[in-house]
Design a protein around this motif. Structure first.
Motif, PDB file in Angstrom:
ATOM      1  N   HIS A 101      -5.727   2.725  50.711  1.00 42.10           N
ATOM      2  CA  HIS A 101      -4.356   2.435  51.106  1.00 42.10           C
ATOM      3  C   HIS A 101      -3.466   3.608  50.709  1.00 42.10           C
ATOM      4  N   PRO A 102      -2.461   3.942  51.528  1.00 37.32           N
ATOM      5  CA  PRO A 102      -1.484   4.967  51.100  1.00 37.32           C
ATOM      6  C   PRO A 102      -0.735   4.500  49.856  1.00 37.32           C
ATOM      7  N   ILE A 103      -0.304   5.449  49.063  1.00 36.92           N
ATOM      8  CA  ILE A 103       0.358   5.146  47.786  1.00 36.92           C
ATOM      9  C   ILE A 103       1.754   5.748  47.802  1.00 36.92           C
ATOM     10  N   LEU A 104       2.753   4.938  47.461  1.00 38.14           N
ATOM     11  CA  LEU A 104       4.104   5.414  47.172  1.00 38.14           C
ATOM     12  C   LEU A 104       4.359   5.162  45.690  1.00 38.14           C
ATOM     13  N   ILE A 105       4.521   6.223  44.916  1.00 45.36           N
ATOM     14  CA  ILE A 105       4.670   6.114  43.466  1.00 45.36           C
ATOM     15  C   ILE A 105       5.962   6.801  43.058  1.00 45.36           C
ATOM     16  N   THR A 106       6.664   6.200  42.113  1.00 48.04           N
ATOM     17  CA  THR A 106       7.939   6.754  41.654  1.00 48.04           C
ATOM     18  C   THR A 106       7.700   7.736  40.514  1.00 48.04           C
ATOM     19  N   GLU A 107       8.666   8.605  40.307  1.00 47.95           N
ATOM     20  CA  GLU A 107       8.645   9.593  39.238  1.00 47.95           C
ATOM     21  C   GLU A 107      10.078   9.832  38.787  1.00 47.95           C
ATOM     22  N   CYS A 108      10.240  10.622  37.733  1.00 45.37           N
ATOM     23  CA  CYS A 108      11.577  10.909  37.232  1.00 45.37           C
ATOM     24  C   CYS A 108      12.213  12.027  38.053  1.00 45.37           C
ATOM     25  N   VAL A 109      13.485  12.250  37.842  1.00 46.44           N
ATOM     26  CA  VAL A 109      14.216  13.292  38.563  1.00 46.44           C
ATOM     27  C   VAL A 109      13.692  14.659  38.135  1.00 46.44           C
ATOM     28  N   CYS A 110      13.458  15.545  39.121  1.00 44.81           N
ATOM     29  CA  CYS A 110      12.988  16.911  38.839  1.00 44.81           C
ATOM     30  C   CYS A 110      11.727  16.900  37.977  1.00 44.81           C
ATOM     31  N   ASN A 111      10.771  16.070  38.403  1.00 45.21           N
ATOM     32  CA  ASN A 111       9.516  15.973  37.664  1.00 45.21           C
ATOM     33  C   ASN A 111       8.798  17.319  37.670  1.00 45.21           C
ATOM     34  N   PHE A 157       1.710  13.132  52.086  1.00 48.79           N
ATOM     35  CA  PHE A 157       0.773  14.239  52.293  1.00 48.79           C
ATOM     36  C   PHE A 157      -0.620  13.720  51.971  1.00 48.79           C
ATOM     37  N   THR A 158      -1.561  14.140  52.775  1.00 49.35           N
ATOM     38  CA  THR A 158      -2.913  13.599  52.709  1.00 49.35           C
ATOM     39  C   THR A 158      -3.736  14.351  51.676  1.00 49.35           C
ATOM     40  N   ARG A 159      -4.956  13.829  51.494  1.00 51.71           N
ATOM     41  CA  ARG A 159      -5.867  14.470  50.563  1.00 51.71           C
ATOM     42  C   ARG A 159      -6.293  15.844  51.068  1.00 51.71           C
ATOM     43  N   MET A 160      -6.451  16.000  52.374  1.00 51.98           N
ATOM     44  CA  MET A 160      -6.822  17.304  52.932  1.00 51.98           C
ATOM     45  C   MET A 160      -5.696  18.304  52.746  1.00 51.98           C
ATOM     46  N   ASP A 161      -4.434  17.847  52.899  1.00 55.66           N
ATOM     47  CA  ASP A 161      -3.305  18.754  52.657  1.00 55.66           C
ATOM     48  C   ASP A 161      -3.294  19.236  51.211  1.00 55.66           C
ATOM     49  N   TYR A 162      -3.648  18.351  50.289  1.00 54.46           N
ATOM     50  CA  TYR A 162      -3.651  18.735  48.878  1.00 54.46           C
ATOM     51  C   TYR A 162      -4.727  19.784  48.612  1.00 54.46           C
ATOM     52  N   TYR A 163      -5.921  19.579  49.211  1.00 52.30           N
ATOM     53  CA  TYR A 163      -6.993  20.536  48.987  1.00 52.30           C
ATOM     54  C   TYR A 163      -6.692  21.882  49.637  1.00 52.30           C
ATOM     55  N   GLU A 164      -5.985  21.857  50.773  1.00 53.28           N
ATOM     56  CA  GLU A 164      -5.722  23.107  51.482  1.00 53.28           C
ATOM     57  C   GLU A 164      -4.515  23.855  50.894  1.00 53.28           C
ATOM     58  N   PHE A 190      -6.223  11.277  44.078  1.00 51.15           N
ATOM     59  CA  PHE A 190      -7.089  11.733  45.148  1.00 51.15           C
ATOM     60  C   PHE A 190      -8.567  11.745  44.739  1.00 51.15           C
ATOM     61  N   GLU A 191      -8.868  12.315  43.578  1.00 57.13           N
ATOM     62  CA  GLU A 191     -10.259  12.532  43.223  1.00 57.13           C
ATOM     63  C   GLU A 191     -10.894  11.345  42.519  1.00 57.13           C
ATOM     64  N   THR A 192     -10.111  10.562  41.794  1.00 54.87           N
ATOM     65  CA  THR A 192     -10.686   9.422  41.071  1.00 54.87           C
ATOM     66  C   THR A 192     -10.719   8.169  41.930  1.00 54.87           C
ATOM     67  N   TYR A 193      -9.668   7.950  42.691  1.00 57.21           N
ATOM     68  CA  TYR A 193      -9.569   6.708  43.460  1.00 57.21           C
ATOM     69  C   TYR A 193      -9.722   6.916  44.965  1.00 57.21           C
ATOM     70  N   GLY A 194      -9.774   8.146  45.434  1.00 58.38           N
ATOM     71  CA  GLY A 194      -9.969   8.402  46.868  1.00 58.38           C
ATOM     72  C   GLY A 194      -8.832   7.929  47.732  1.00 58.38           C
ATOM     73  N   VAL A 195      -7.617   8.051  47.258  1.00 57.29           N
ATOM     74  CA  VAL A 195      -6.451   7.599  48.015  1.00 57.29           C
ATOM     75  C   VAL A 195      -6.293   8.499  49.248  1.00 57.29           C
ATOM     76  N   PRO A 196      -6.019   7.938  50.418  1.00 58.58           N
ATOM     77  CA  PRO A 196      -5.898   8.793  51.621  1.00 58.58           C
ATOM     78  C   PRO A 196      -4.629   9.636  51.632  1.00 58.58           C
ATOM     79  N   SER A 197      -3.495   9.089  51.163  1.00 60.91           N
ATOM     80  CA  SER A 197      -2.236   9.845  51.182  1.00 60.91           C
ATOM     81  C   SER A 197      -1.322   9.329  50.085  1.00 60.91           C
ATOM     82  N   ILE A 198      -0.391  10.216  49.677  1.00 64.62           N
ATOM     83  CA  ILE A 198       0.517   9.893  48.569  1.00 64.62           C
ATOM     84  C   ILE A 198       1.916  10.338  48.949  1.00 64.62           C
TER      85      ILE A 198
END
Length: 721
Positions: free
Chosen positions: A117-127, A699-706, A140-148
């Protein structure tokens, strides 16, 4: 991985299609996870991890978030305390973060290791990009998420309230969170992060400050002030004062308004059992039991005494019979006659008979009666030789006369001492009766007089001790006390020791050292070691009277503490311990109610050299460098306060008063609290993830690797779709 938790596991994970995003609000305080488009998250728990060992098996278990306290008794938690993955709202412990994500996906119902499933995760300002990159690598590597997709929690909360017409497109989002406080300006519905402002103060510091104040105020209730309980007390009782100085003066003066604002937390307290006086029937029953037991003991003692008397009488008859038999035996045959009896001579048998007769009289009580009769007799009859001249007496009678004189003098001395003690006891009783009458007539005046007498006597004894120790004091020309020499500081006993030492050293230095050759030389050590100090002297009347007054004051006045004597290292006597009452188990919240949240506006109180919450709005607008007065007015006209620490009563009014001080006169200022300051961030992210254009912001897992970290560095979510 074994988990210990009270959170139930979801069972509908497989019913959602792989295109449905999972929304995660990864806060420093709480972790919330659920499905996009829903109004409430599925799983909510505290964002902490604890890994203790089982006491019996030694197996390590993982406790994530909330747990059952009843189960902790089976685990050893001394070496493993609760740990957080955050440091000032930034994730830096990704090993702990992996435990949290494992638990979250497990409670969502995921069975395999792959999350499709795609993941939407929150973070702090200017993380920082490193934290964002590590989080993407973990997902991406532990859970195989398709996009974040990454978004800011305060921005989602602002957009959620904007959609419900609570705030405008142009405004400020003020988020006092758990560990930090952020201010984010919004222009045309989009956050401008270059104008954001941050302070390292949040709800964690407020709770910790309240915990410290309560621990200092009530050190004997430290075990009660757990983190969870202090957090509940903070949210239940604390508020923000409109004017801290004025509010503090109310409590300082003890005004009526301060009493009304004071709250109280009653700890569990069980009153000690009150012993009721026994009834007359119970007293009579116990008296009968005691009388019965006493009668039985008396009967046993009488039986033992009768048995002993019979035994002594039988032994006496045997000894008398043996003496009668010895009268018919010749003196030369006595040893052979007594060979089987155990005696050696006639004198030994007679001595045994005399001792037996004396023991028999003592057992029958005849000895005391004889002594009483002797005491009742006339002294002239007891001491017949005292008044007889010496020339009329023989040598044996003179010896007996001196013996009678000695006995009579000792007896007369004992009688006089006994009479003196009786008179002193009567005088003491009379004085006590008079003092008791004075106390009953006026108790307060009586205690005051006792205190005055105590002060006078203690000062008199201390002065006397100083004079004996110092040998008097010298004064200079100004009449002030001057210095004293070594000899003046020594008392008489110490000066005598110094003289003996000096004399012995002078005599030894004249010639050959022969000290110790004579027995008289060793007497010097006895003289030098003899202690003639005042400590071994008999206490005088003043000391006895001071001790009596001290004990009397301790009985009548529980607040009385005796003074420490001059030159004594003994501490003052501790007042008597009073029994605990219900008031001792009451935690009173007075000035602590508004003193702890005040650090949000004055961080320097706890050593944080940063601006307060009200000044952050002006700093954020200055950083925009827009020089547009109308834009600044629109922003101050729509200030949204969100986050857990925004729920304090009075924070809106205090913020408005503080911002009005830094804005021109007449500027429109409108501050609104979010609909739900805690849950609006997740709800806004859930609504955002359910929109059709959400997939364009991921952005997908392939975008992250590339593209790698450089692409993540420039990644920014667009909130207006």
């Amino acid at each position: 991985m074994p988990f210990i938790s009270k959170i139930e596991r979801q069972s509908d994970y497989n019913r959602f299609s792989s295109s449905t995003p999972i929304v995660i609000d990864n806060g420093a305080s709480y972790f919330r996870i659920g499905w996009a488009g829903e109004a409430e998250p599925r799983v909510v728990f505290r964002n902490i991890v604890q890994r203790p060992r089982h006491k019996a098996t030694g197996e390590t278990v993982t406790i994530v978030g909330d747990h059952d306290p009843a189960l902790l008794k089976y685990f050893d938690c001394t070496r493993s305390g609760p740990r957080s993955a955050f440091d000032s709202d930034v994730v830096f412990q990704f090993e702990i973060m992996e435990y949290i994500l494992d638990f979250a996906f497990d409670r969502m119902g995921a069975t395999g290791s792959e999350i499709d499933h795609p993941i939407l995760i929150t973070e702090c300002v200017c993380n920082p990009v490193q934290s964002r990159s590590k989080m993407a690598e973990l997902l991406f590597e532990t859970y195989g998420v398709p996009s974040i997709a990454f978004g800011v929690d305060a921005s989602f909360s602002y957009k959620y309230n904007q959609q419900r017409s609570v705030c405008d497109k142009d405004g400020l989002a003020m988020c006092p969170g758990f560990a930090t406080t952020h201010v984010i300006p919004f222009v045309d519905g989009e956050p401008i992060y270059k104008g954001s402002c941050r302070t390292n103060i949040g709800g964690f510091h407020v709770t910790d400050y309240l915990k410290q104040l309560l621990s200092l105020k009530y050190p004997y209730h430290l075990a009660r002030f757990t983190w969870e309980k202090v957090e509940d007390l903070k949210m239940e009782h604390c508020y923000v004062a409109q004017d801290y100085v004025s509010e503090a003066r109310l409590f300082q003066k003890g005004a009526k308004e301060a009493d009304e604002k004071t709250k109280m937390w009653q700890l569990p307290w069980v009153p000690p059992p009150v012993e009721e006086p026994p009834s007359e029937e119970e007293i009579a029953r116990k008296a009968a039991i005691r009388e019965k037991q006493g009668q039985r003991l008396r009967e046993m003692a009488e039986a033992k005494r009768s048995s002993k008397i019979n035994e002594l009488e039988n032994e006496l008859r045997g000894l008398e019979f043996l003496l009668n038999q010895l009268g018919h035996v010749q003196e030369s045959d006595v040893p052979s006659f007594l060979a089987e009896t155990g005696y050696v001579s006639r004198q030994e048998v007679e001595s045994a008979r005399n001792k037996n007769m004396q023991s028999l009289r003592k057992a029958k009580g005849e000895e005391k009666s004889e002594q009483a009769e002797i005491e009742k007799t006339d002294p002239n009859e007891k001491y017949t030789l005292i008044n007889v001249p010496d020339d009329m007496l023989t040598t044996e009678q003179l010896f007996e006369k001196r013996k009678q004189l000695s006995i009579k003098s000792m007896s007369d001395g004992r009688q006089r001492l006994k009479q003196k003690r009786q008179e002193e006891e009567q005088e003491r009783g009379r004085k006590q009766q008079l003092e008791e009458e004075r106390r009953l007539a006026n108790p307060e005046l009586y205690v005051e007089q006792l205190r005055a007498s105590y002060n006078d006597l203690s000062e008199k004894l201390n002065q006397r001790k100083r004079l004996k120790t110092n040998g008097g004091s010298s004064t200079n020309g100004n009449g002030l006390a001057g210095s004293v020499g070594r000899g003046e500081r020594l008392n008489a006993a110490q000066r005598e020791r110094m003289r003996l030492l000096t004399t012995a050293a002078f005599d030894r230095g004249k010639g050959e050292d022969t000290f110790g050759a004579k027995d008289e030389d060793w007497q010097l050590y006895k003289l030098m070691s003899k202690d003639n100090d005042d400590d071994d002297e008999e206490p005088d009347e003043d000391s006895v009277e001071l001790a009596r007054i001290t004990s009397r004051l301790q009985e009548l006045d529980p607040t009385f503490v005796p003074k420490v004597e001059t030159g004594s290292s003994q501490p003052a006597e501790v007042p008597r311990v009073r029994p605990l009452t219900k008031e001792d188990f009451q935690i009173v919240f007075g000035i602590e109610r508004f003193r702890c949240p005040e650090i949000l506006f004055s961080p320097n109180w706890i050593g944080v050299d940063q601006v307060g919450l009200d000044e952050m709005a002006g700093v954020s607008m200055r950083r925009l460098s827009c020089n547009d007065e109308r834009l600044e007015e629109r922003m101050t006209n729509s200030i949204l306060v969100t986050g857990g620490s925004s729920r304090f009563p009075g924070i809106i009014e205090r913020l408005e008063a503080g911002i009005r001080m830094i804005r021109p006169c007449g500027s429109p200022i409108k501050i609104i609290r979010a609909l739900d300051p805690v849950m609006d961030a997740w709800r806004g992210a859930s609504a955002y993830a359910s929109t059709p254009g959400f997939h364009t912001q991921t952005f997908t897992r392939m975008d992250y690797y590339e593209k790698g970290e450089d692409w993540l560095r420039n990644y920014q979510l667009k909130y207006s779709l």
